[in-house]
Design a protein around this motif. Sequence first.
Motif, PDB file in Angstrom:
ATOM      1  N   TYR A 170    -108.697 -36.948  12.364  1.00 33.21           N
ATOM      2  CA  TYR A 170    -108.531 -37.116  13.228  1.00 33.21           C
ATOM      3  C   TYR A 170    -108.207 -37.260  14.858  1.00 33.21           C
ATOM      4  O   TYR A 170    -107.087 -37.016  15.014  1.00 33.21           O
ATOM      5  CB  TYR A 170    -108.823 -34.972  13.498  1.00 33.21           C
ATOM      6  CG  TYR A 170    -109.056 -34.249  12.006  1.00 33.21           C
ATOM      7  CD1 TYR A 170    -107.771 -34.566  11.530  1.00 33.21           C
ATOM      8  CD2 TYR A 170    -109.925 -32.703  11.680  1.00 33.21           C
ATOM      9  CE1 TYR A 170    -107.833 -34.156  10.315  1.00 33.21           C
ATOM     10  CE2 TYR A 170    -109.323 -31.815  11.618  1.00 33.21           C
ATOM     11  CZ  TYR A 170    -108.833 -32.715  10.170  1.00 33.21           C
ATOM     12  OH  TYR A 170    -108.483 -31.947   9.232  1.00 33.21           O
ATOM     13  N   ARG A 171    -109.394 -37.922  14.908  1.00 34.76           N
ATOM     14  CA  ARG A 171    -109.796 -38.600  16.325  1.00 34.76           C
ATOM     15  C   ARG A 171    -108.683 -39.557  16.489  1.00 34.76           C
ATOM     16  O   ARG A 171    -107.932 -40.149  17.162  1.00 34.76           O
ATOM     17  CB  ARG A 171    -110.641 -39.403  16.160  1.00 34.76           C
ATOM     18  CG  ARG A 171    -111.290 -39.905  17.548  1.00 34.76           C
ATOM     19  CD  ARG A 171    -112.473 -40.210  18.156  1.00 34.76           C
ATOM     20  NE  ARG A 171    -112.954 -41.439  16.791  1.00 34.76           N
ATOM     21  CZ  ARG A 171    -114.211 -40.623  16.174  1.00 34.76           C
ATOM     22  NH1 ARG A 171    -115.255 -39.612  16.533  1.00 34.76           N
ATOM     23  NH2 ARG A 171    -114.921 -41.747  14.845  1.00 34.76           N
ATOM     24  N   ASP A 172    -108.554 -41.111  14.899  1.00 40.82           N
ATOM     25  CA  ASP A 172    -108.002 -41.359  15.114  1.00 40.82           C
ATOM     26  C   ASP A 172    -106.216 -41.483  15.463  1.00 40.82           C
ATOM     27  O   ASP A 172    -105.880 -42.488  16.404  1.00 40.82           O
ATOM     28  CB  ASP A 172    -107.553 -42.113  13.897  1.00 40.82           C
ATOM     29  CG  ASP A 172    -109.149 -42.697  13.451  1.00 40.82           C
ATOM     30  OD1 ASP A 172    -110.112 -43.136  14.000  1.00 40.82           O
ATOM     31  OD2 ASP A 172    -109.450 -43.173  12.261  1.00 40.82           O
ATOM     32  N   VAL A 173    -105.520 -40.302  14.918  1.00 39.73           N
ATOM     33  CA  VAL A 173    -104.071 -40.259  15.546  1.00 39.73           C
ATOM     34  C   VAL A 173    -104.313 -39.156  16.869  1.00 39.73           C
ATOM     35  O   VAL A 173    -103.179 -39.612  17.142  1.00 39.73           O
ATOM     36  CB  VAL A 173    -103.989 -38.840  13.942  1.00 39.73           C
ATOM     37  CG1 VAL A 173    -103.432 -39.862  13.200  1.00 39.73           C
ATOM     38  CG2 VAL A 173    -104.475 -37.709  13.755  1.00 39.73           C
ATOM     39  N   VAL A 174    -104.999 -38.778  17.250  1.00 45.01           N
ATOM     40  CA  VAL A 174    -104.965 -37.590  18.081  1.00 45.01           C
ATOM     41  C   VAL A 174    -105.378 -39.138  19.298  1.00 45.01           C
ATOM     42  O   VAL A 174    -104.196 -38.781  20.281  1.00 45.01           O
ATOM     43  CB  VAL A 174    -106.125 -37.091  18.995  1.00 45.01           C
ATOM     44  CG1 VAL A 174    -106.794 -36.685  20.351  1.00 45.01           C
ATOM     45  CG2 VAL A 174    -105.819 -35.671  18.170  1.00 45.01           C
ATOM     46  N   VAL A 175    -106.117 -40.083  19.215  1.00 47.32           N
ATOM     47  CA  VAL A 175    -105.962 -41.009  19.890  1.00 47.32           C
ATOM     48  C   VAL A 175    -104.797 -41.691  20.084  1.00 47.32           C
ATOM     49  O   VAL A 175    -104.180 -41.939  21.220  1.00 47.32           O
ATOM     50  CB  VAL A 175    -107.303 -41.559  19.566  1.00 47.32           C
ATOM     51  CG1 VAL A 175    -107.254 -43.161  21.023  1.00 47.32           C
ATOM     52  CG2 VAL A 175    -108.318 -41.038  20.290  1.00 47.32           C
ATOM     53  N   ALA A 176    -104.636 -42.206  19.194  1.00 43.57           N
ATOM     54  CA  ALA A 176    -102.929 -43.081  18.961  1.00 43.57           C
ATOM     55  C   ALA A 176    -101.581 -42.151  19.638  1.00 43.57           C
ATOM     56  O   ALA A 176    -100.731 -43.113  20.324  1.00 43.57           O
ATOM     57  CB  ALA A 176    -102.612 -43.089  17.288  1.00 43.57           C
ATOM     58  N   HIS A 187    -113.101 -25.755  17.769  1.00 45.33           N
ATOM     59  CA  HIS A 187    -113.675 -26.083  19.040  1.00 45.33           C
ATOM     60  C   HIS A 187    -114.089 -26.333  19.773  1.00 45.33           C
ATOM     61  O   HIS A 187    -115.401 -26.707  20.738  1.00 45.33           O
ATOM     62  CB  HIS A 187    -114.306 -27.468  18.033  1.00 45.33           C
ATOM     63  CG  HIS A 187    -114.876 -27.328  15.893  1.00 45.33           C
ATOM     64  ND1 HIS A 187    -113.872 -27.305  15.546  1.00 45.33           N
ATOM     65  CD2 HIS A 187    -115.239 -27.529  16.009  1.00 45.33           C
ATOM     66  CE1 HIS A 187    -113.980 -26.863  14.044  1.00 45.33           C
ATOM     67  NE2 HIS A 187    -115.528 -27.129  13.941  1.00 45.33           N
ATOM     68  N   TRP A 188    -113.135 -26.680  20.898  1.00 47.79           N
ATOM     69  CA  TRP A 188    -113.087 -26.539  22.153  1.00 47.79           C
ATOM     70  C   TRP A 188    -112.799 -25.217  23.321  1.00 47.79           C
ATOM     71  O   TRP A 188    -111.558 -24.926  22.789  1.00 47.79           O
ATOM     72  CB  TRP A 188    -112.493 -27.614  22.648  1.00 47.79           C
ATOM     73  CG  TRP A 188    -112.271 -29.293  22.364  1.00 47.79           C
ATOM     74  CD1 TRP A 188    -113.418 -29.755  20.783  1.00 47.79           C
ATOM     75  CD2 TRP A 188    -111.403 -30.587  22.760  1.00 47.79           C
ATOM     76  NE1 TRP A 188    -113.517 -31.167  20.473  1.00 47.79           N
ATOM     77  CE2 TRP A 188    -112.527 -31.429  21.930  1.00 47.79           C
ATOM     78  CE3 TRP A 188    -110.474 -30.746  22.958  1.00 47.79           C
ATOM     79  CZ2 TRP A 188    -111.943 -32.647  21.714  1.00 47.79           C
ATOM     80  CZ3 TRP A 188    -110.180 -32.084  23.318  1.00 47.79           C
ATOM     81  CH2 TRP A 188    -110.236 -32.812  22.403  1.00 47.79           C
ATOM     82  N   LYS A 189    -113.487 -25.420  23.986  1.00 49.24           N
ATOM     83  CA  LYS A 189    -113.654 -24.304  24.579  1.00 49.24           C
ATOM     84  C   LYS A 189    -112.806 -24.647  25.799  1.00 49.24           C
ATOM     85  O   LYS A 189    -112.829 -25.425  26.605  1.00 49.24           O
ATOM     86  CB  LYS A 189    -115.120 -23.002  25.232  1.00 49.24           C
ATOM     87  CG  LYS A 189    -115.679 -23.439  23.545  1.00 49.24           C
ATOM     88  CD  LYS A 189    -117.207 -22.125  23.947  1.00 49.24           C
ATOM     89  CE  LYS A 189    -117.898 -22.281  22.899  1.00 49.24           C
ATOM     90  NZ  LYS A 189    -117.801 -23.145  21.988  1.00 49.24           N
ATOM     91  N   ALA A 208    -105.778 -31.513  13.501  1.00 50.99           N
ATOM     92  CA  ALA A 208    -106.445 -32.125  14.472  1.00 50.99           C
ATOM     93  C   ALA A 208    -106.012 -30.692  15.898  1.00 50.99           C
ATOM     94  O   ALA A 208    -106.994 -30.550  16.647  1.00 50.99           O
ATOM     95  CB  ALA A 208    -106.171 -33.229  15.284  1.00 50.99           C
ATOM     96  N   LYS A 209    -104.868 -30.661  15.970  1.00 54.88           N
ATOM     97  CA  LYS A 209    -104.599 -29.315  16.945  1.00 54.88           C
ATOM     98  C   LYS A 209    -105.261 -28.355  16.701  1.00 54.88           C
ATOM     99  O   LYS A 209    -106.358 -27.712  17.604  1.00 54.88           O
ATOM    100  CB  LYS A 209    -103.527 -29.662  17.237  1.00 54.88           C
ATOM    101  CG  LYS A 209    -102.961 -30.286  18.093  1.00 54.88           C
ATOM    102  CD  LYS A 209    -101.312 -30.068  18.045  1.00 54.88           C
ATOM    103  CE  LYS A 209    -100.072 -31.553  17.951  1.00 54.88           C
ATOM    104  NZ  LYS A 209     -99.313 -30.738  18.158  1.00 54.88           N
ATOM    105  N   GLN A 210    -105.087 -28.033  15.411  1.00 55.72           N
ATOM    106  CA  GLN A 210    -106.350 -26.454  15.071  1.00 55.72           C
ATOM    107  C   GLN A 210    -107.815 -27.045  14.720  1.00 55.72           C
ATOM    108  O   GLN A 210    -108.582 -26.060  15.715  1.00 55.72           O
ATOM    109  CB  GLN A 210    -105.895 -25.886  13.881  1.00 55.72           C
ATOM    110  CG  GLN A 210    -104.461 -26.260  13.200  1.00 55.72           C
ATOM    111  CD  GLN A 210    -103.606 -24.712  13.908  1.00 55.72           C
ATOM    112  OE1 GLN A 210    -105.165 -24.302  14.619  1.00 55.72           O
ATOM    113  NE2 GLN A 210    -103.008 -24.755  13.376  1.00 55.72           N
TER     114      GLN A 210
END
Length: 160
Positions: A111-117, A153-155, A146-148
């Motif tokens: 997920y991190r790879d696509v979010v950063v990209a 997980h992020w408040k 990743a959005k889900q």
Amino acid sequence: MAKYQSYLYHVAYSVLRSSKDAEDVTQEALLKIYASLPQYQHQGFKTWITRITVNKAIDYKRSLERKREQLTDEPELLFPVNPTHTVEEEVLHNHRRQRIRECLDDMPHNYRDVVVAFYIEDKSYQEIAIEQGVTLKTVESKLYRAKQWIRKHWKEEEWG
């Protein structure tokens, strides 16, 4: 200089594997050799100039790696900072950047790879798909998941 320039270029190239960088380092090494001639102790000139060139090439390679690390380790630095911020706003901004970095580290790797990209490097779905060797649909799915994951997980109050 004329006698050893080609030799020193090959020494630098063997360390750097880049002709442009090897040319730059060769020039720096030649300047260093010239400036250091008064300290030369007349023991193995070719060994002495080779050592200077290798050290210059290693220093250059390290500086490139440090620059690369700075760019990739702190993706939030790609966002411009408004110079009219107050000290308090700057502290809050730095705290928020730190939280983003921590949260990105906690995010699953795929997920991190696509979010950063997509969000930080501003790449298109097509560019991401090509880089990762996946289909366009896979990139879409990864971003959706990743959005889900972020929502779960992020408040929101952490970003206040």
